[in-house]
Structures are given as C-alpha cells and as structure tokens.
Design an enzyme around this catalytic site. Structure first.
Site, PDB file in Angstrom:
ATOM      1  N   ASP A  22       0.854  -1.187   0.000  1.00 22.75           N
ATOM      2  CA  ASP A  22       0.000   0.000   0.000  1.00 22.75           C
ATOM      3  C   ASP A  22       0.888   1.233   0.000  1.00 22.75           C
ATOM      4  O   ASP A  22       1.813   1.331   0.811  1.00 22.75           O
ATOM      5  CB  ASP A  22      -0.914   0.019   1.232  1.00 22.75           C
ATOM      6  N   LYS A  42       0.308   3.131   5.708  1.00 17.56           N
ATOM      7  CA  LYS A  42      -0.619   2.067   6.098  1.00 17.56           C
ATOM      8  C   LYS A  42       0.064   0.705   6.149  1.00 17.56           C
ATOM      9  O   LYS A  42      -0.171  -0.089   7.078  1.00 17.56           O
ATOM     10  CB  LYS A  42      -1.801   2.020   5.133  1.00 17.56           C
ATOM     11  N   CYS A  83     -11.449 -11.012 -17.651  1.00 14.97           N
ATOM     12  CA  CYS A  83     -12.613 -11.608 -18.321  1.00 14.97           C
ATOM     13  C   CYS A  83     -13.910 -11.044 -17.747  1.00 14.97           C
ATOM     14  O   CYS A  83     -14.918 -10.921 -18.458  1.00 14.97           O
ATOM     15  CB  CYS A  83     -12.618 -13.130 -18.146  1.00 14.97           C
ATOM     16  N   CYS A 118     -14.832   5.856  -2.076  1.00 14.56           N
ATOM     17  CA  CYS A 118     -15.558   5.942  -0.816  1.00 14.56           C
ATOM     18  C   CYS A 118     -15.769   7.387  -0.399  1.00 14.56           C
ATOM     19  O   CYS A 118     -16.789   7.737   0.200  1.00 14.56           O
ATOM     20  CB  CYS A 118     -14.790   5.190   0.264  1.00 14.56           C
TER      21      CYS A 118
END
Length: 259
Positions: free
Chosen positions: A61, A85, A175, A189
């Site tokens: 991250d 993080k 796919c 978010c």
C-alpha cells in the site's frame, strides 16, 4: 513440517474442524499471501489471514493513514494518522503473532514492479481501490500462475471472487470487467460513502475465500470456487453467486493474452 505445542494450542479450534485439520493448518503455515491494499477491505482481511496462521504476508500500500479512514480501517488509531498504512499494518501483525513473517511494501503496484511484488505468492488478495491496479495485478497473476482473490465494495454492495486465469478452462479478473477502465473511472468511498461494517463484511469474506484457495490440496474445505462471483447486498441483506465465463479473446488470459 510439524506444529509446535504453542501453535497447536493457538489453532486448536481450526484443527478440530474436519474441513481443516492438522494438514490444513500446516498448509496455512507454509502459505504466502500478497495483500494489495491495507484499507477498508485489506484491514479486516489481514487480521483474519494472520489469525488463521498464514505463515508469510506481504502487505502492499502506498497510502498513509487519514482520520477519515478510522470508521472502517480498524487496525489504525488516531496516533497512526500520517503514517504509511503498510508499515502500521505490519506492526499490527507482529504484535498479534510474532511467529508470522510479514513484509511491508510502501509503493504503488505498476507494470514494471508487479511481478517482483508477487514473487513467491501462494495466492494474491486484491482489495485496492482502482481498476488500473486490479487489471495490472490480474495480468501478473496469470503470467506468474498465481491464483487471485478479488474483493471490492461500492456503497452497500460487495463483490468477491477467486480467479485462476492461467488454467485453460478458468477466467481471469479481466474476463469479468474487460479492459476499458482506468483509475479515474473508479468510484471512491470519499465521493459515495461507505459503512464501516459493510467493508468489514466484504474484507472478511475475501479472507475466507483466499483461505479456501490456500487449503486446496491440504484439507477438505471445498473447491476453491474459481470463476464464481459472490455478490453481497448489505441492505437486503442477501448473497447471490454467478459464474464468470472465460473470454477466449481476453488480453489477460485468452489466446491473445501474451504480454
């Protein structure tokens, strides 16, 4: 490999499960999970992967902890704001279980580093927040012949699926979503909102599906469910599953998929 007395005591509730048993627990101890993203999905996922006794964890991250993360990314505290993080998450695991091997990578996943990041992985769990990274990880998993568990959330809907696109009869993540996406196409978010408990539900379900893949060949938990997309509706609540077909023209895993 045998388990020491303290490890046998720690995982006793796993070992008494016929679907896991001692062989399954040893398999988990040998496993290496690469976790992409330590945020809303990665935070609960890494807790339960560590609790399951996953022997090696690589946490990837590039972001730092923000105050707005704390309502869903429950491994972080106010004192962690501004810190990387991945590093904070690795410290959490080391405190939780010093017997596990954990590595923190504070970097973005790019095409030129992804294969190095995934090196040695038994399974990859992707909980990142953009399609560009997800597609890069998916293509690399196909090339490296590593199974991928993908977990995503949008408001009150979660999506969890495992892929093994390097196998001739199995689809990859590309796919499922195609290849027209980039980082700017992805909802966030911050813009749409997210309920912390919903992120926790998707993250722990993602960990469960990754564990299912890890235990194949070691225990009787059931098939790894490659190519099965599980859709979680947090409002209803409900869960339904659909099958994803392999695309023969997929750039990632089809006949035209050579990198």
């Amino acid at each position: 490999m045998s388990l020491s007395p303290d490890r046998l005591a720690r995982y006793a509730r796993h070992i008494v499960l016929p679907e896991v048993g001692g062989a399954g627990q040893v398999g988990l101890a040998h496993a290496h999970v690469v976790l992409i993203g330590c945020g809303g999905i990665g935070s609960p996922a890494l807790q339960y992967l560590a609790a399951a006794g996953t022997g090696q964890l690589t946490l990837v991250d590039s972001d730092t902890v923000d105050l707005s993360n704390l309502q869903r990314q429950t491994i972080f505290t106010p004192s962690d704001v501004g810190r990387a993080k991945a590093e904070v998450a690795a410290e959490w695991i080391r405190r939780f279980d010093p017997g596990l091997e954990v590595r923190a990578l504070v970097q973005r996943v790019e095409r030129d580093n992804v294969l190095q990041i995934l090196h040695g992985a038994t399974v990859v769990l992707d909980g990142c927040d953009n399609f560009a990274t997800r597609l890069t990880v998916s293509d690399a998993c196909v090339e490296a012949q590593v199974p991928l568990t993908s977990a995503a959330i949008g408001r009150f809907q979660g999506q969890v699926a495992s892929f093994s696109g390097h196998l001739p009869d199995q689809p990859c993540y590309r796919c499922f979503v195609g290849d027209a996406f980039n980082a700017e196409d992805c909802d966030t978010c911050a813009a749409d909102g997210v309920l912390g408990a919903m992120a926790g539900m998707v993250g722990t379900f993602g960990a469960m599906q990754a564990i299912r893949v890890l235990l194949q060949g070691h225990a009787a938990l059931g098939e790894p469910q490659f190519g099965k997309l599980h859709l979680l509706n947090g409002l209803a609540p409900s869960l339904r599953t659909i099958a994803i077909a392999k695309d023969p023209d997929c750039k990632g895993c089809g006949a035209k998929g050579a990198r």
